[in-house]
Motif scaffolding. Structure first.
Motif, mmCIF file in Angstrom:
data_model
loop_
_atom_site.group_PDB
_atom_site.id
_atom_site.type_symbol
_atom_site.label_atom_id
_atom_site.label_comp_id
_atom_site.label_asym_id
_atom_site.label_seq_id
_atom_site.Cartn_x
_atom_site.Cartn_y
_atom_site.Cartn_z
ATOM 1 N N PRO A 11 77.019 37.927 -8.470
ATOM 2 C CA PRO A 11 76.663 39.314 -8.526
ATOM 3 C C PRO A 11 77.648 40.113 -9.292
ATOM 4 C CG PRO A 11 77.072 38.825 -6.476
ATOM 5 C CD PRO A 11 77.355 37.476 -7.063
ATOM 6 N N THR A 12 77.163 41.261 -10.023
ATOM 7 C CA THR A 12 77.804 42.165 -10.630
ATOM 8 C C THR A 12 78.552 43.159 -9.512
ATOM 9 O OG1 THR A 12 76.186 43.837 -11.081
ATOM 10 C CG2 THR A 12 76.470 42.173 -12.783
ATOM 11 N N ALA A 13 79.345 43.981 -9.863
ATOM 12 C CA ALA A 13 79.911 44.929 -8.953
ATOM 13 C C ALA A 13 79.008 46.052 -8.893
ATOM 14 C CB ALA A 13 81.195 45.720 -9.714
ATOM 15 N N GLU A 14 78.085 46.350 -9.565
ATOM 16 C CA GLU A 14 76.986 47.137 -8.965
ATOM 17 C C GLU A 14 75.961 46.556 -8.153
ATOM 18 O OE1 GLU A 14 73.564 49.921 -11.031
ATOM 19 O OE2 GLU A 14 74.494 48.357 -12.209
ATOM 20 N N GLU A 15 75.796 45.362 -8.495
ATOM 21 C CA GLU A 15 74.917 44.759 -7.417
ATOM 22 C C GLU A 15 75.596 44.378 -5.846
ATOM 23 O OE1 GLU A 15 72.143 41.861 -10.486
ATOM 24 O OE2 GLU A 15 74.288 41.192 -9.860
ATOM 25 N N VAL A 16 76.810 44.351 -5.952
ATOM 26 C CA VAL A 16 77.646 44.005 -4.679
ATOM 27 C C VAL A 16 77.454 45.481 -4.031
ATOM 28 C CG1 VAL A 16 80.280 43.955 -3.708
ATOM 29 C CG2 VAL A 16 79.099 42.350 -5.610
ATOM 30 N N ALA A 19 73.721 46.015 -2.600
ATOM 31 C CA ALA A 19 73.626 44.974 -1.469
ATOM 32 C C ALA A 19 74.276 45.533 -0.297
ATOM 33 C CB ALA A 19 74.176 43.556 -1.869
ATOM 34 N N ARG A 20 75.478 46.022 -0.439
ATOM 35 C CA ARG A 20 76.247 46.422 0.807
ATOM 36 C C ARG A 20 75.310 47.679 1.572
ATOM 37 N NH1 ARG A 20 82.415 46.400 -1.297
ATOM 38 N NH2 ARG A 20 82.892 44.250 -1.033
ATOM 39 N N GLU A 21 74.942 48.538 0.707
ATOM 40 C CA GLU A 21 74.430 49.867 0.960
ATOM 41 C C GLU A 21 72.926 49.188 1.664
ATOM 42 O OE1 GLU A 21 72.018 53.659 -1.041
ATOM 43 O OE2 GLU A 21 73.983 52.940 -2.080
ATOM 44 N N GLY A 22 72.338 48.514 0.911
ATOM 45 C CA GLY A 22 70.926 47.933 1.310
ATOM 46 C C GLY A 22 70.870 47.193 2.559
ATOM 47 N N GLY A 23 71.842 46.242 2.801
ATOM 48 C CA GLY A 23 72.286 45.731 4.032
ATOM 49 C C GLY A 23 72.476 46.610 5.288
ATOM 50 N N ALA A 28 69.835 48.640 10.340
ATOM 51 C CA ALA A 28 69.315 49.642 11.457
ATOM 52 C C ALA A 28 67.956 49.526 11.632
ATOM 53 C CB ALA A 28 69.372 51.034 10.707
ATOM 54 N N CYS A 29 66.933 48.901 10.726
ATOM 55 C CA CYS A 29 65.621 48.510 11.125
ATOM 56 C C CYS A 29 65.481 47.300 12.067
ATOM 57 C CB CYS A 29 64.766 48.311 9.942
ATOM 58 S SG CYS A 29 64.706 49.707 8.646
ATOM 59 N N LEU A 30 66.600 46.631 12.067
ATOM 60 C CA LEU A 30 66.662 45.407 12.997
ATOM 61 C C LEU A 30 66.897 45.779 14.574
ATOM 62 C CD1 LEU A 30 68.204 42.779 10.788
ATOM 63 C CD2 LEU A 30 65.930 43.065 11.210
ATOM 64 N N GLN A 31 67.179 47.023 14.945
ATOM 65 C CA GLN A 31 67.379 47.337 16.175
ATOM 66 C C GLN A 31 66.106 47.494 17.134
ATOM 67 O OE1 GLN A 31 70.714 47.339 17.129
ATOM 68 N NE2 GLN A 31 70.912 46.784 14.858
ATOM 69 N N SER A 32 64.993 47.490 16.343
ATOM 70 C CA SER A 32 63.752 47.731 16.989
ATOM 71 C C SER A 32 63.453 46.371 17.586
ATOM 72 C CB SER A 32 62.590 47.992 15.899
ATOM 73 O OG SER A 32 61.433 48.081 16.356
ATOM 74 N N LEU A 33 62.309 46.689 18.675
ATOM 75 C CA LEU A 33 61.913 45.477 19.314
ATOM 76 C C LEU A 33 60.580 44.802 18.775
ATOM 77 C CD1 LEU A 33 62.576 46.516 23.102
ATOM 78 C CD2 LEU A 33 64.005 44.983 21.501
ATOM 79 N N ALA A 34 60.064 45.691 17.781
ATOM 80 C CA ALA A 34 58.835 45.281 17.268
ATOM 81 C C ALA A 34 59.096 44.096 16.338
ATOM 82 C CB ALA A 34 58.358 46.379 16.107
ATOM 83 N N VAL A 64 71.255 37.702 3.298
ATOM 84 C CA VAL A 64 71.331 37.620 2.105
ATOM 85 C C VAL A 64 72.189 38.698 1.436
ATOM 86 C CG1 VAL A 64 69.994 37.407 -0.257
ATOM 87 C CG2 VAL A 64 69.310 36.089 1.423
ATOM 88 N N LEU A 65 71.702 39.946 1.829
ATOM 89 C CA LEU A 65 72.346 40.955 1.226
ATOM 90 C C LEU A 65 73.853 41.331 1.536
ATOM 91 C CD1 LEU A 65 69.576 43.647 1.771
ATOM 92 C CD2 LEU A 65 70.582 42.816 -0.365
ATOM 93 N N THR A 66 74.211 40.671 2.791
ATOM 94 C CA THR A 66 75.536 40.476 3.212
ATOM 95 C C THR A 66 76.494 39.447 2.152
ATOM 96 O OG1 THR A 66 74.815 41.062 5.577
ATOM 97 C CG2 THR A 66 77.094 39.997 5.039
ATOM 98 N N GLU A 67 75.916 38.507 2.055
ATOM 99 C CA GLU A 67 76.536 37.446 1.070
ATOM 100 C C GLU A 67 76.721 38.177 0.052
ATOM 101 O OE1 GLU A 67 77.736 34.707 1.845
ATOM 102 O OE2 GLU A 67 77.479 34.698 3.927
ATOM 103 N N ILE A 68 75.691 38.699 -0.714
ATOM 104 C CA ILE A 68 75.861 39.403 -2.112
ATOM 105 C C ILE A 68 76.709 40.490 -1.920
ATOM 106 C CG2 ILE A 68 74.560 40.667 -3.901
ATOM 107 C CD1 ILE A 68 71.947 39.129 -3.319
#
Length: 154
Positions: A11-16, A19-23, A28-34, A64-68
């Motif tokens: 990945p490019t520096a921009e993609e990295v 990906a960090r920001e998106g991850g 935060a969305c994964l904290q839900s019990l839904a 995936v985002l964490t790895e990128i």
């Protein structure tokens, strides 16, 4: 998840950075019990498209985002996938000729499709886990020996 770096560009520096920001945002969305979440995709015209996604898929996307975000190239391989010898070699980070030797010695099961060898992904991962366990055992023995000989590894 398996990382197949040799066949994917890094990945490019921009993609990295993205990906960090998106991850972080998705985590935060994964904290839900839904069991599902709704995310929104905005196309190049600015139109928003809501997408309902299973939380299990979001967890995979965060991985995936964490790895990128760490600068790694990523490929997702289905668990029941059959790999070519090159793909299997990439998973193990060995050369294809070395992998073929492992197959011919019977260390990893395979079958042929015509004249081509195919290897099941779970068999490659079982071999990797077995080899990693042997390596860790050898490292533990070396560490114990170093401490017994008082080599400064306290």
């Amino acid at each position: 998840m398996t990382i197949l770096t040799p066949t994917r560009p890094l990945p490019t520096a921009e993609e990295v950075a993205i990906a960090r920001e998106g991850g972080r945002a998705l985590s935060a969305c994964l904290q839900s019990l839904a069991e599902t979440q709704q995310i929104e995709i905005v196309d190049d015209r600015g139109a928003a498209h809501p997408v309902r996604v299973p939380v299990s898929a979001l967890r995979l996307l965060v991985d995936v985002l964490t790895e990128i975000g760490e600068g790694n190239a990523v490929s997702v391989v289905p668990i029941h996938a059959e790999l070519t010898t090159q793909d299997a070699a990439d998973v193990l980070n060995v050369s294809r000729p070395f992998l073929v030797q492992l197959l011919e010695r019977g260390e990893i099961p395979f079958h042929k499709v015509g004249t081509h060898r195919r290897v099941r992904y779970p068999d490659v991962m079982a071999y990797k886990e077995r080899i990693d366990a042997e390596r860790n055992k050898a490292l533990d023995a070396l560490a114990a020996q170093g401490q017994a000989l008082r080599m400064g590894y306290e």
